[in-house]
Every structure is written in C-alpha cells, then in structure tokens.
Motif scaffolding. Structure first.
Motif, short mmCIF file in Angstrom:
data_model
loop_
_atom_site.label_atom_id
_atom_site.label_comp_id
_atom_site.label_asym_id
_atom_site.label_seq_id
_atom_site.Cartn_x
_atom_site.Cartn_y
_atom_site.Cartn_z
N LEU A 1 -11.10 0.80 11.69
CA LEU A 1 -10.81 0.04 10.47
C LEU A 1 -12.12 -0.05 9.69
O LEU A 1 -12.76 -1.09 9.61
CB LEU A 1 -10.30 -1.35 10.82
CG LEU A 1 -9.02 -1.42 11.65
CD1 LEU A 1 -8.75 -2.85 12.10
CD2 LEU A 1 -7.83 -0.87 10.88
N VAL A 2 -12.53 1.07 9.13
CA VAL A 2 -13.81 1.18 8.43
C VAL A 2 -13.55 1.68 7.02
O VAL A 2 -13.07 2.81 6.83
CB VAL A 2 -14.78 2.11 9.17
CG1 VAL A 2 -16.07 2.27 8.37
CG2 VAL A 2 -15.09 1.57 10.56
N GLY A 3 -13.87 0.86 6.04
CA GLY A 3 -13.68 1.26 4.65
C GLY A 3 -13.40 0.06 3.77
O GLY A 3 -13.53 -1.09 4.19
N PRO A 4 -13.01 0.31 2.50
CA PRO A 4 -12.69 -0.79 1.58
C PRO A 4 -11.53 -1.64 2.08
O PRO A 4 -10.73 -1.20 2.91
CB PRO A 4 -12.33 -0.05 0.28
CG PRO A 4 -12.94 1.30 0.41
CD PRO A 4 -12.91 1.63 1.86
N ARG A 5 -11.45 -2.83 1.56
CA ARG A 5 -10.44 -3.79 2.00
C ARG A 5 -9.02 -3.22 1.92
O ARG A 5 -8.22 -3.38 2.85
CB ARG A 5 -10.56 -5.05 1.13
CG ARG A 5 -9.68 -6.21 1.55
CD ARG A 5 -9.91 -7.39 0.62
NE ARG A 5 -8.98 -8.48 0.89
CZ ARG A 5 -9.21 -9.46 1.74
NH1 ARG A 5 -10.34 -9.49 2.40
NH2 ARG A 5 -8.31 -10.41 1.95
N GLY A 6 -8.69 -2.54 0.84
CA GLY A 6 -7.36 -1.97 0.69
C GLY A 6 -7.07 -0.91 1.74
O GLY A 6 -5.96 -0.84 2.29
#
Length: 347
Positions: free
Chosen positions: A300-305
């Motif tokens: 779960l690595v990245g922007p919130r969306g």
C-alpha cells in the motif's frame, strides 16, 4: 476489514510496543508478534498484554515443532488469561533450515502434525482429560516408549475461553486446504490480491466444503507495507530486501516455500535468478532484481487515492484482516500511515 500491525522480530521491540499503545488509542484491531530464531514471542506477548487493554494479540507464528501440543495449548490459555481473552494462537511450520538447523528437530509431516495439534489444543481448552491416539502424537505416551507411568491429565486452570481462535500460516495447497477446514484464520505471506485466487482458490474452496459452520467465516490475515503520500514511490525499494531474503535465501533450492509462491505468481524465471544470486552471496544484486510490479501489487505505497483502491482490491480478494507494516522514516510518520489506513479501509 480489520487493521492491525506486526512487530518486527529483528529488534526495536519496546519502541514497537509504544507504537501499539498509541495505535490502540486510534482503533487498531490486532497486534501480532512474530517468532523466528529471535527472542521468543511468548514473553513479548505477555508484556504487550500488560501494556494494552483492548487490542487483540496474536502469535505470528509459533512454530509447531518446538513445543508439544499441550504446551502450545497451555501457553495460549495463559496468554488469553493475562490479556483478558484477547489472544489468538497463530501457528505454522517455519522451515527445515530453522527447525533442523537452529532447534535440531526434524521437519516432518507438517499437515498431519498441524491437524493433530489443533485437535489436542481444543481438548486441553475444554479441560478434557487429554487422551489422544494420533499418528504423530499419543497422549499419554505409550508404555513401550517411556516408563509406562503417564496419566491422562486435564488442565488445572479454567481457561478464559474454551475456544481460543487459531490462525495457521500456510502456503502450499494441502496446508491451505487444511487451514480452511479446521482453523478460524489463515495467514498467507506475500499476498497478491489479483493472483491469490488462481494460486489458492481451489484449495480454499476444498477446505471450506469440509468446514464446521461453528468455526465461522475464515479470517484471512495478510501483511502489507504502507507508505501514503504523493512522494513515497521510493519506499517501494525498502520492501525489496525482505522479498529477496525470502525468495532467495529463506530455504534451500527445491525447499523454499516463498520461491515456490513467486513462481506460482508467474515470476519463476526471476525468482530462480534471485535465488542463485542470494545463495552465492550477491545479495545486493538479488535485491535489485525483485520486480517493481510485484512489490507494488502486494503493498500500500502511493497517493491516498491509490492506497484506497489497493485496500479495496485486498478486500475483494477476501482479506478480512490487514497487518500494516509502515515504510516510515520515524514513529510519527508510521503512526500517521496506519491512521490513514484505518480511515481508508473498506467497511
């Protein structure tokens, strides 16, 4: 979906406990303590039980070969007692390198032993006199194998619960099928939401077809690295060393369960190369070969969306408990990442 956190067995335990105490305040559901060839997990779980009040605690996992079935049951009942009914017994086989190398016990019959251990644990928790005539465990010990003085005994104490939940770490099809049949929970490692059904769907269905309805739905508990923000893509590289270690170095050629899993995911050729490099001492090169797309799919690595979309994908794949492993620079950032996962989790 429940959200939890796993303590790293390689160090920083007291800092990890402080983190769990803070996360308990914001609503995490479970904290898991691993046990490899590190400090034992029992003492750490007892410490956690004293420092927390609502979060569920679990072993993740106790290897089945190094404790007798009755001792596993006694330990689980004791931890359930000191935590006021908050303990979940996580068990697994570990691997032959650790069991035979560090503990000096044979790694044999993992499926048969697991089934018998679960049955014996539940007899102990029900305070039955423990008499068991299995293929791998006989209680009391037969006279011809000992003094002949063994007696069928029952647990002296009254457990908080006579049915402590059991979660089994399993990867192979037969072990996954057994888990879906007899356990309250299943803990696979390196879970790929888009490929999980292809790898394990048939085994899960076969096990669930034999499952006692009294066990309830199977709790599927998986780990995922977490870093949330617009500039966190470089954190994917932080996940690669562990993947390289497990795919390349956690087992011999032909007996590495994690290498087999990567192969079943469709990464057989690169998994072979990672293993060759790792076992020959070229760890940096092995790490560099871990595919970005594999890391990204399991994290779960990245922007919130994006993270919200990935959480939905995990839920769609059947995950009911997600253990967040923050890829963070400090405690404050780690707490923020887990809080955001709590806010983004599917209902």
């Amino acid at each position: 979906m429940r959200i939890g956190i796993a303590l790293d067995y390689s160090g920083g335990f007291k800092e990890g406990v402080d983190r769990i105490v803070e996360l308990e305040k914001v609503g995490i559901d479970i904290a898991v303590v691993a046990e490899a060839y590190s400090f034992d997990a029992v003492s750490q779980l007892g410490y956690l039980a004293a420092k927390t009040s609502t979060v569920e605690l679990a072993s993740g996992v106790f290897p089945i070969y190094i404790r007798t079935p009755s001792l596993l049951a006694m330990t689980a009942a004791g931890l359930d007692f000191v935590s006021d009914g908050r303990f979940r017994l996580g068990i697994g086989t570990s691997g032959p390198q650790v069991m035979e190398g560090f503990h000096g016990v044979a790694f044999d019959a993992p499926i048969g032993r697991t089934r018998e251990i679960v049955e014996i644990c539940r007899k102990v928790w029900r305070r039955e006199r423990v008499q068991y005539d299995g293929k791998y465990y006989q209680l009391p010990l037969p006279a011809e194998r000992g003094t002949g003085l063994g007696k069928p005994l029952q647990l002296i104490n009254h457990p908080v619960r006579e049915r402590i939940p059991i979660t089994i770490a399993a990867l192979g099809p037969q072990n996954v099928e057994l888990t879906a049949e007899i356990a309250e929970g299943w803990q696979p490692v390196f879970f790929h939401p888009e490929k999980a059904h292809t790898v394990w769907g048939e085994a899960l269905a076969a096990g669930k077809a034999k499952r006692d309805p009294a066990l309830g739905p199977l709790d599927i508990m998986v780990h995922a690295s977490v870093a949330i923000g617009d500039n966190v893509e470089e954190r994917l590289a932080w996940v690669k060393p562990q993947l390289a270690l497990y795919i390349g170095g956690m087992g011999a050629k032909g007996r590495n369960f994690y290498h087999n899993l990567a192969t079943r995911y469709g990464y057989g050729e690169v998994a072979d190369r990672i293993q060759e490099l790792y076992l020959s001492g070229h760890k940096r090169e092995a790490i560099d070969l871990v595919p970005d797309e594999l890391v990204r799919a399991m994290s779960l690595v990245g922007p919130r969306g994006f993270v919200a979309e990935r959480l939905a994908a995990f839920a769609e794949a059947g995950v009911t408990t997600l253990l967040a492993s923050p890829a963070a620079t400090d405690t404050g950032e780690a707490l923020r990442f887990v809080e955001e996962v709590l806010a983004l989790r599917p209902a």
